[in-house]
Design an enzyme around this catalytic site. Structure first.
Site, short mmCIF file in Angstrom:
data_model
loop_
_atom_site.label_atom_id
_atom_site.label_comp_id
_atom_site.label_asym_id
_atom_site.label_seq_id
_atom_site.Cartn_x
_atom_site.Cartn_y
_atom_site.Cartn_z
N HIS A 128 0.54 -1.22 -0.17
CA HIS A 128 0.14 -0.03 -0.29
C HIS A 128 0.35 1.39 -0.54
O HIS A 128 1.91 1.42 0.25
CB HIS A 128 -0.76 -0.12 1.67
CG HIS A 128 -0.63 0.26 2.83
ND1 HIS A 128 0.43 1.34 3.48
CD2 HIS A 128 -0.41 -1.09 3.41
CE1 HIS A 128 0.48 1.20 4.35
NE2 HIS A 128 0.03 -0.04 4.78
N CYS A 139 3.81 -4.35 6.20
CA CYS A 139 3.15 -4.06 4.83
C CYS A 139 4.40 -3.86 4.49
O CYS A 139 5.91 -3.19 4.67
CB CYS A 139 2.98 -2.91 5.31
SG CYS A 139 0.53 -3.21 5.66
#
Length: 163
Positions: A128, A139
């Site tokens: 992301h 992430c």
């Protein structure tokens, strides 16, 4: 007083004589142009190849801090810079598959926006948009432009390899 005038006059005469004396000059030779020396243009270093076996999906190199988007064995984007989690919340390595995507996701655990999320590992691990210089919670942070390209280029079921 008369002697002073002579000295002054004599001084002016000497100055005038020195300024008006012919100068010895040597003609400057016509310069031949220097031979043109061509230095070879350095060959640009090719970008690093993805270190994964993925043919359609994404490849991530934790050591190089880079990511690639691949389609049918060809790199369609990358390498692009990527950010990861710190040691206590490390980005997991291994082989995964895209599970789902959410263009405007907001983390329920951390209350942060995760634009262009592409989820691929347990625990809400996703590609992301996020700051490359700030650690994630595991992430893979990408620039907004790269995150949008990964979001558009990855589909549910596509392979993701993190090494």
């Amino acid at each position: 007083m008369r002697g002073t005038g002579v000295l002054t006059l004599l001084g002016l005469t000497l100055v005038t004589a020195a300024c008006s004396a012919p100068r010895e000059t040597t003609p400057s030779p016509i310069a031949e142009p220097a031979p043109l020396v061509r230095t070879p243009t350095p060959t640009p270093t090719p970008p690093p190849s993805p270190p994964c076996a993925v043919t359609t999906g994404a490849c991530v190199s934790l050591a190089q801090r880079l990511a690639w988007l691949l389609r049918d064995g060809h790199v369609v984007r990358g390498p692009v810079p990527a950010g990861f989690g710190p040691p206590d919340q490390a980005t997991p390595s291994g082989s995964f598959h895209v599970v789902w995507k959410d263009r405007e996701h907001r983390s329920g655990d951390y209350g942060t926006d995760m634009p262009y999320s592409v989820f691929f590992a347990a625990g809400g691990i996703a590609f992301h948009a996020g700051p490359l210089d700030a650690p994630s919670h595991g992430c893979v942070h990408l620039t907004p432009t790269d995150a949008a390209a990964f979001f558009d280029g990855l589909n549910a079921g596509d392979a993701v390899e993190v090494r």
